[in-house]
Design an enzyme around this catalytic site. Structure first.
Site, PDB file in Angstrom:
ATOM      1  N   CYS A   1     -33.601   2.914 -61.857  1.00  0.00           N
ATOM      2  CA  CYS A   1     -32.578   3.957 -61.955  1.00  0.00           C
ATOM      3  C   CYS A   1     -33.027   5.327 -61.469  1.00  0.00           C
ATOM      4  O   CYS A   1     -32.452   5.876 -60.517  1.00  0.00           O
ATOM      5  CB  CYS A   1     -32.114   4.080 -63.405  1.00  0.00           C
ATOM      6  SG  CYS A   1     -31.503   2.548 -64.136  1.00  0.00           S
TER       7      CYS A   1
ATOM      8  N   ASP B   1     -24.186   1.035 -62.645  1.00  0.00           N
ATOM      9  CA  ASP B   1     -25.566   1.018 -63.142  1.00  0.00           C
ATOM     10  C   ASP B   1     -26.003  -0.430 -63.364  1.00  0.00           C
ATOM     11  O   ASP B   1     -25.425  -1.136 -64.204  1.00  0.00           O
ATOM     12  CB  ASP B   1     -25.633   1.809 -64.456  1.00  0.00           C
ATOM     13  CG  ASP B   1     -27.044   2.193 -64.834  1.00  0.00           C
ATOM     14  OD1 ASP B   1     -27.985   1.837 -64.104  1.00  0.00           O
ATOM     15  OD2 ASP B   1     -27.215   2.862 -65.873  1.00  0.00           O
ATOM     16  N   ASP B   2     -26.994  -0.892 -62.600  1.00  0.00           N
ATOM     17  CA  ASP B   2     -27.549  -2.249 -62.755  1.00  0.00           C
ATOM     18  C   ASP B   2     -26.605  -3.358 -62.289  1.00  0.00           C
ATOM     19  O   ASP B   2     -26.793  -4.521 -62.653  1.00  0.00           O
ATOM     20  CB  ASP B   2     -27.942  -2.534 -64.206  1.00  0.00           C
ATOM     21  CG  ASP B   2     -29.231  -1.838 -64.627  1.00  0.00           C
ATOM     22  OD1 ASP B   2     -29.647  -0.899 -63.925  1.00  0.00           O
ATOM     23  OD2 ASP B   2     -29.818  -2.228 -65.647  1.00  0.00           O
TER      24      ASP B   2
ATOM     25  N   LYS C   1     -23.781   9.283 -65.933  1.00  0.00           N
ATOM     26  CA  LYS C   1     -25.234   9.250 -66.104  1.00  0.00           C
ATOM     27  C   LYS C   1     -25.937  10.184 -65.127  1.00  0.00           C
ATOM     28  O   LYS C   1     -25.592  10.244 -63.952  1.00  0.00           O
ATOM     29  CB  LYS C   1     -25.709   7.813 -65.887  1.00  0.00           C
ATOM     30  CG  LYS C   1     -27.217   7.629 -65.795  1.00  0.00           C
ATOM     31  CD  LYS C   1     -27.562   6.166 -65.657  1.00  0.00           C
ATOM     32  CE  LYS C   1     -29.036   5.946 -65.383  1.00  0.00           C
ATOM     33  NZ  LYS C   1     -29.413   4.527 -65.392  1.00  0.00           N
TER      34      LYS C   1
ATOM     35  N   ASP D   1     -26.824   1.325 -58.243  1.00  0.00           N
ATOM     36  CA  ASP D   1     -28.097   2.016 -57.995  1.00  0.00           C
ATOM     37  C   ASP D   1     -29.213   1.072 -57.577  1.00  0.00           C
ATOM     38  O   ASP D   1     -30.193   1.498 -56.968  1.00  0.00           O
ATOM     39  CB  ASP D   1     -28.513   2.875 -59.198  1.00  0.00           C
ATOM     40  CG  ASP D   1     -28.574   2.096 -60.502  1.00  0.00           C
ATOM     41  OD1 ASP D   1     -28.208   0.899 -60.526  1.00  0.00           O
ATOM     42  OD2 ASP D   1     -28.977   2.688 -61.526  1.00  0.00           O
TER      43      ASP D   1
ATOM     44  N   HIS E   1     -25.017  -1.298 -67.624  1.00  0.00           N
ATOM     45  CA  HIS E   1     -26.362  -1.260 -68.194  1.00  0.00           C
ATOM     46  C   HIS E   1     -26.307  -1.736 -69.643  1.00  0.00           C
ATOM     47  O   HIS E   1     -25.347  -1.460 -70.354  1.00  0.00           O
ATOM     48  CB  HIS E   1     -26.892   0.173 -68.119  1.00  0.00           C
ATOM     49  CG  HIS E   1     -28.369   0.308 -68.273  1.00  0.00           C
ATOM     50  ND1 HIS E   1     -29.024   0.085 -69.458  1.00  0.00           N
ATOM     51  CD2 HIS E   1     -29.331   0.663 -67.371  1.00  0.00           C
ATOM     52  CE1 HIS E   1     -30.317   0.301 -69.298  1.00  0.00           C
ATOM     53  NE2 HIS E   1     -30.537   0.653 -68.042  1.00  0.00           N
TER      54      HIS E   1
ATOM     55  N   LYS F   1     -33.665  -6.265 -60.304  1.00  0.00           N
ATOM     56  CA  LYS F   1     -34.079  -4.923 -60.735  1.00  0.00           C
ATOM     57  C   LYS F   1     -35.591  -4.855 -60.942  1.00  0.00           C
ATOM     58  O   LYS F   1     -36.196  -5.753 -61.531  1.00  0.00           O
ATOM     59  CB  LYS F   1     -33.353  -4.569 -62.030  1.00  0.00           C
ATOM     60  CG  LYS F   1     -33.757  -3.228 -62.636  1.00  0.00           C
ATOM     61  CD  LYS F   1     -32.973  -2.943 -63.909  1.00  0.00           C
ATOM     62  CE  LYS F   1     -33.397  -1.618 -64.544  1.00  0.00           C
ATOM     63  NZ  LYS F   1     -32.606  -1.291 -65.743  1.00  0.00           N
TER      64      LYS F   1
ATOM     65  N   HIS G   1     -29.988  11.119 -65.658  1.00  0.00           N
ATOM     66  CA  HIS G   1     -31.317  10.492 -65.674  1.00  0.00           C
ATOM     67  C   HIS G   1     -32.266  11.109 -64.646  1.00  0.00           C
ATOM     68  O   HIS G   1     -33.088  10.408 -64.045  1.00  0.00           O
ATOM     69  CB  HIS G   1     -31.194   8.973 -65.440  1.00  0.00           C
ATOM     70  CG  HIS G   1     -32.319   8.208 -66.103  1.00  0.00           C
ATOM     71  ND1 HIS G   1     -32.501   6.847 -65.929  1.00  0.00           N
ATOM     72  CD2 HIS G   1     -33.312   8.604 -66.940  1.00  0.00           C
ATOM     73  CE1 HIS G   1     -33.541   6.435 -66.615  1.00  0.00           C
ATOM     74  NE2 HIS G   1     -34.051   7.497 -67.240  1.00  0.00           N
TER      75      HIS G   1
END
EC number: 3.1.6.-
Length: 598
Positions: A89, A49-50, A148, A356, A304, A381, A150
């Protein structure tokens, strides 16, 4: 005895040859969808993530230690032009799960909110979307999601679970239905709608001050107003306060929760335990389903913000808290890969690692960087056009089937994973909708030298910001930018004054004529081409423009999942353990949720 020994030696060899035979028959399209379970590979998909593409040693970072992911790359195929379909995301993951741009399912924004904000919103991945998990489930796979999600939870009531993973093809879920935010850490500043929250608090203070002034004036006889009117004003002020504080005042309790299948197991979650819980669940899932075939989508909470890192890794990297979190993530990935090997599944498991989208450049704490590094690529991002927002790691391993140590520079997409795993499972992609991804099987195996993508379209929300043309006959990769964000401060390379770059409005620049880059010569997008510097300038702009027009013909209107009505927090949709609004529980050692006082 000798014949028995020969049989004992031959059995492992036969088992090791099964993946090769399956892969060849898939490649030649001679396998029927009803291939026996023994010929179906296990599929392990790991998504960070990120994470920035420049955060990994195998992608050029020589100051962060990521030995486990590096080994995965050495034993498999590494993609160097692997691209997210969206720079945030929720839309990126929707595209990954369905193999199609997120705006086709309404999971992207035209304006305003660009990701889901609440577990208790009504927006989410529509029920009529088909995920790769659903297809694999139909073809005999156990399908698990750990980490995750989301993509939403409920639509109309607390228990309908219309957007839940179990309604989208997964038969097991453990993790966060939402995403980590600073609100999950009581010591961090607010993140979810922080600007609106501050504005509402200001209005409340102003209203309270006005009511107190009127009450004081009435008491002292300076103002002729009835006590009932003052009471009514106080009631209105209190209702206004409750209307927003009931959601924004309890963000941690509403959003930072863990679920196992449909049940909430921790509310709010204990951040310090989360990494070990996720690892335990992933290893347990592998052991339970080692006789396969299984799909495990390990959707990591790392890296994240708020960068929750265990004490074993704190202060160990050269890059502060973010670096510590990256190195802990690599350790966690290594433990999961060890579980695959310890259970004798390495040669029968198709493993994939990615992020992602690009690293979050604007994530800072004073002078400390809390977001990732995107290497030589511009942007990060939230930026749908610049490479730094969408170029991500892409590593595939299947020992004995995919060539070890191979590097591919062809343009590929996260959306390609959908048709790839569907093909490996013996399934077929849906024929009743547009699928934007292409199977990577021929490219990964070496049967094809070129990507199936001639054009790729890069969106920020529902706004087309850029398009890429892979000119097959020349090898050039042309990139045309129609819209770019305005960095703040100017020339900073990110939108530090905004927190994240916008997709539209006053914070973007529309380029007429468009900007043109040749990524094969200028991957950093540092030198825009002009008619004077590039003889093919007008021809390339025209060709890409025609492809964009053709692409737009495939678009159709769909319900918007990020509309204000879908985004708003709705108390009747809030996942809760216990009796709403007194939602509170924690997980004990055996995974059983415990209510306070029990």
């Amino acid at each position: 005895m000798r014949s028995a020994a020969r049989r004992g030696l031959a059995a492992p060899a036969a088992r090791d040859s099964l993946p090769v035979l399956l892969f060849l028959c898939l490649l030649l399209k001679t396998c029927e969808p009803k291939t026996a379970n023994a010929f179906k590979p296990n599929i392990l998909l790991i998504m960070a993530d990120d994470l920035g593409i420049g955060d990994l040693s195998c992608y050029g970072n020589n100051t962060l230690r990521t030995p486990n992911i590096d080994q995965l790359a050495e034993e498999g195929v590494r993609l160097t032009q692997h691209l997210a379909a969206a720079p945030l995301c929720t839309p990126s993951r929707a595209a990954f799960l369905t193999g199609r741009h997120s705006f086709r399912s309404g999971m992207d924004a035209s304006n305003g909110y660009r990701a889901l904000q609440w577990n208790a919103g009504s927006g989410g991945l529509p029920e009529n979307e088909t995920t790769f998990a659903r297809i694999l489930q139909q073809h005999g796979y156990a399908t698990g999601l750990i980490g995750k999600w989301h993509q939403g939870v409920n639509c109309a009531s607390r228990g309908d679970h219309c957007h839940h993973p179990l309604n989208h093809g997964f038969d097991y879920f453990y993790g966060m239905p939402f995403t980590l935010t600073n609100d999950c850490d009581p010591g961090r500043p607010p993140e979810v709608d922080a600007a609106l929250r501050a504005q509402l608090w200001g209005y409340t203070q102003f209203l309270a001050l006005g009511i107190l002034s009127v009450a004081a004036g009435q008491t002292c006889g300076f103002i002729s107003v009835s006590a009932r009117a003052v009471t009514g004003m106080a009631g209105v002020g209190f209702l206004f306060f409750i209307s927003w504080y009931s959601s924004f005042g309890f963000v941690r309790r509403w959003n930072c929760i863990l679920m196992r299948n449909h049940d909430v197991t921790e509310q709010p979650m204990v951040l310090e335990k989360t990494a070990s819980l996720m690892l335990k669940e992933a290893v347990s899932y592998i052991e339970r389903h080692k006789h396969g075939p299984f799909l495990l989508f390990l959707s990591l909470l790392h890296v994240h913000i708020p960068l929750v890192t265990t004490s074993a890794f704190l202060g160990k990297s050269q890059h502060g808290l973010y670096g510590d979190n990256v190195e802990e993530m690599d350790w966690l990935v290594g433990k999961v890969l060890n579980a695959i090997e310890d259970n004798g599944l390495k040669n029968s498991t198709f493993t994939y690692f990615t992020s992602d989208h690009g690293g979050h450049l604007e994530a800072r704490d004073g002078h400390s960087q809390l977001g990732g590094w995107n290497g030589i690529y511009k942007g990060g991002k939230g930026m749908g056009g610049w490479e730094g927002g969408i170029r991500v790691p892409g590593i595939f391993r299947w020992p004995g089937v995919l060539p070890a140590g191979r590097v591919i520079g062809e343009p590929t997409s996260l959306m390609d994973v959908f048709p790839t795993v569907v093909q490996l499972a013996g399934g077929e992609v849906p024929q009743d909708r547009v699928i934007d991804g292409h199977s990577l099987v021929p490219l990964l195996q070496g049967a094809e030298a070129r990507s199936a993508h001639e054009f790729l379209f890069h969106y920020c929300g529902q706004h087309l910001h850029a398009a890429r043309w892979h000119q097959k006959d020349s090898g050039s990769v042309w990139k045309v930018h129609y819209t770019t964000p305005q960095f703040h401060p100017e020339g900073a390379g990110a939108c530090y004054g905004r927190g994240i770059c916008p997709c539209s409005g006053e914070g973007v620049t529309h380029h007429r004529p468009p900007l043109l880059f040749d990524l094969s010569r200028d991957p950093s997008e540092a030198r825009p081409l002009t008619p004077d510097s590039e003889p093919l300038y007008h021809a390339v702009i025209a060709r890409v423009g025609a492809a964009v027009s053709e692409h737009r013909q495939t678009l159709s209107p769909v319900p918007q999942q990020f509309s204000t009505s879908n985004i708003l927090w709705k108390p009747w949709l809030q996942p809760c353990c216990g009796h709403f609004p007194f939602c509170s529980c924690h997980e004990d050692g055996d995974g059983t949720p415990q209510m306070p006082g029990l």
